[in-house]
Scaffold this motif. Structure first.
Motif, PDB file in Angstrom:
ATOM      1  N   ARG A 144       0.849  -1.076   0.093  1.00 30.41           N
ATOM      2  CA  ARG A 144       0.191  -0.208  -0.012  1.00 30.41           C
ATOM      3  C   ARG A 144       0.904   1.311  -0.059  1.00 30.41           C
ATOM      4  NH1 ARG A 144      -4.019   2.459   4.652  1.00 30.41           N
ATOM      5  NH2 ARG A 144      -1.927   3.466   5.467  1.00 30.41           N
ATOM      6  N   ALA A 145       0.518   2.267  -0.708  1.00 28.75           N
ATOM      7  CA  ALA A 145       1.162   3.715  -0.680  1.00 28.75           C
ATOM      8  C   ALA A 145      -0.056   4.745  -0.341  1.00 28.75           C
ATOM      9  CB  ALA A 145       1.690   3.845  -1.999  1.00 28.75           C
ATOM     10  N   LYS A 146       0.556   5.721   0.431  1.00 26.83           N
ATOM     11  CA  LYS A 146      -0.417   6.610   0.963  1.00 26.83           C
ATOM     12  C   LYS A 146       0.516   7.926   0.920  1.00 26.83           C
ATOM     13  CE  LYS A 146      -2.746   8.331   5.379  1.00 26.83           C
ATOM     14  NZ  LYS A 146      -3.071   7.713   6.577  1.00 26.83           N
ATOM     15  N   MET A 147      -0.363   8.929   0.427  1.00 22.92           N
ATOM     16  CA  MET A 147       0.003  10.295   0.249  1.00 22.92           C
ATOM     17  C   MET A 147      -0.885  11.397   0.958  1.00 22.92           C
ATOM     18  SD  MET A 147       1.154  12.616  -3.061  1.00 22.92           S
ATOM     19  CE  MET A 147       2.434  11.473  -3.529  1.00 22.92           C
ATOM     20  N   ASN A 148      -0.107  12.145   1.846  1.00 22.44           N
ATOM     21  CA  ASN A 148      -1.199  13.295   2.268  1.00 22.44           C
ATOM     22  C   ASN A 148      -1.385  14.253   1.180  1.00 22.44           C
ATOM     23  OD1 ASN A 148      -1.198  16.202   4.087  1.00 22.44           O
ATOM     24  ND2 ASN A 148      -2.934  14.614   4.738  1.00 22.44           N
ATOM     25  N   ILE A 149      -2.498  15.028   0.967  1.00 19.97           N
ATOM     26  CA  ILE A 149      -2.920  15.948   0.127  1.00 19.97           C
ATOM     27  C   ILE A 149      -3.061  17.148   0.720  1.00 19.97           C
ATOM     28  CG2 ILE A 149      -4.267  16.737  -1.920  1.00 19.97           C
ATOM     29  CD1 ILE A 149      -2.751  13.970  -2.351  1.00 19.97           C
ATOM     30  N   VAL A 150      -3.935  17.344   1.646  1.00 17.66           N
ATOM     31  CA  VAL A 150      -4.209  18.585   2.528  1.00 17.66           C
ATOM     32  C   VAL A 150      -3.910  18.288   3.983  1.00 17.66           C
ATOM     33  CG1 VAL A 150      -5.786  20.360   3.148  1.00 17.66           C
ATOM     34  CG2 VAL A 150      -5.710  19.285   0.923  1.00 17.66           C
ATOM     35  N   PRO A 151      -2.897  18.819   4.597  1.00 14.33           N
ATOM     36  CA  PRO A 151      -2.632  18.426   6.260  1.00 14.33           C
ATOM     37  C   PRO A 151      -3.862  18.857   7.205  1.00 14.33           C
ATOM     38  CG  PRO A 151      -0.844  19.991   5.065  1.00 14.33           C
ATOM     39  CD  PRO A 151      -2.132  19.879   4.246  1.00 14.33           C
ATOM     40  N   TYR A 189      -6.969  15.715   4.067  1.00 12.51           N
ATOM     41  CA  TYR A 189      -7.444  14.624   3.333  1.00 12.51           C
ATOM     42  C   TYR A 189      -6.174  13.831   2.634  1.00 12.51           C
ATOM     43  CZ  TYR A 189      -7.661  16.945  -0.923  1.00 12.51           C
ATOM     44  OH  TYR A 189      -7.857  17.911  -2.053  1.00 12.51           O
ATOM     45  N   SER A 190      -6.017  12.583   2.545  1.00 14.11           N
ATOM     46  CA  SER A 190      -5.141  11.768   2.059  1.00 14.11           C
ATOM     47  C   SER A 190      -5.573  10.935   0.668  1.00 14.11           C
ATOM     48  CB  SER A 190      -4.397  11.015   2.764  1.00 14.11           C
ATOM     49  OG  SER A 190      -3.581  11.830   3.782  1.00 14.11           O
TER      50      SER A 190
END
Length: 253
Positions: free
Chosen positions: A97-104, A112-113
């Motif tokens: 799985r890969a996860k990236m935060n978009i808006v802190p 959201y991420s």
């Protein structure tokens, strides 16, 4: 040096796993199913593990190492391994799985991420599921937050697509204790009614220091089998030397 070497090994393993075939259910914050939008600092790593036992004798043993790398923006890479017994049959699945935060996230602000991945059978190599989810978090104050998840799940074994959802509430009620309650599930067509019925978990996390925490969780229908579950989980963290402690950045354990 040992911590850095361990983090590097985990990151390499997770990066390699991201190229493997997609495949079953996704994981979030340890044994909890509803994820928060936050991710750890770049360069940090952790190893989550848990044991779950159900009233119908189903069983699950999970290890989930992860690291946050920063190729252009911080990305959390993880590789979950699950040894499980269901209806008397044993299986082993691996889930990159890969996860990236978009808006802190922030107090009074929605962050959201996005994360995506899949799972496959370790022994057969069969692709089992693929998924993509958007976790959003609204922090009510420094100790309470709401987490919302929405996304897509493809069960390749029966070639069916589902809308995945989840909502959870975290309350850090002391400096070392946090309570979580969540409901989650998937919407779609299934020959087994419990597969698309809501699922539920609630538990307490005890975190006495920066490195270690332990969870005790009660769940209902958590894999769509309509049974009661007890889960015992632990997390061991390898923070960035000199970095800001995670619970200081997010307000949670």
């Amino acid at each position: 040096m040992g911590i850095r070497a361990g983090c590097t090994a985990i990151a390499v393993a997770a990066a390699i796993s991201a190229w493997l075939p997609a495949g079953e259910a996704w994981a979030a914050n340890g044994a909890y199913a509803v994820d928060a939008a936050d991710i750890s600092e770049a360069g940090s790593c952790k190893i989550e593990s848990w044991l779950s036992a159900a009233s119908n004798t189903d069983f699950s043993a999970v290890a989930n190492p992860s690291c946050v790398v920063n190729p252009f923006k911080p990305v959390e890479l993880s590789m979950l391994t699950n040894r499980a017994r269901s209806d008397g049959e044993w299986s082993t699945t691996i889930q990159p799985r890969a996860k990236m935060n978009i808006v802190p996230t922030g107090v009074g602000r929605l962050g959201y991420s996005i994360y995506a991945g899949g799972s496959f059978g370790a022994l057969t190599g069969e692709n089992l599921t693929a998924f993509a989810v958007i976790p959003a978090t609204f922090r009510l104050n420094e100790t309470m937050r709401l987490n919302f998840n929405g996304g897509w799940l493809w069960d390749r074994s029966v070639d069916r697509h589902y809308l995945a959802y989840g909502i959870g509430f975290d309350w850090k009620f002391t400096e070392t204790l946090q309570w979580t309650i969540e409901t989650f599930g998937q919407v779609g067509r299934s020959d087994t009614p419990s597969v698309v019925q809501p699922r539920f978990q609630t538990g307490v996390r005890y975190r006495p220091n920066e490195i270690f925490s332990v969870d005790l969780i009660y769940g209902r229908n958590i894999t769509g089998e309509n049974a009661n579950w007890i889960t015992l989980g632990t997390t061991i963290r390898f923070p960035v030397p000199g970095g800001t402690p995670e619970h200081h950045r997010t307000g949670h354990l």
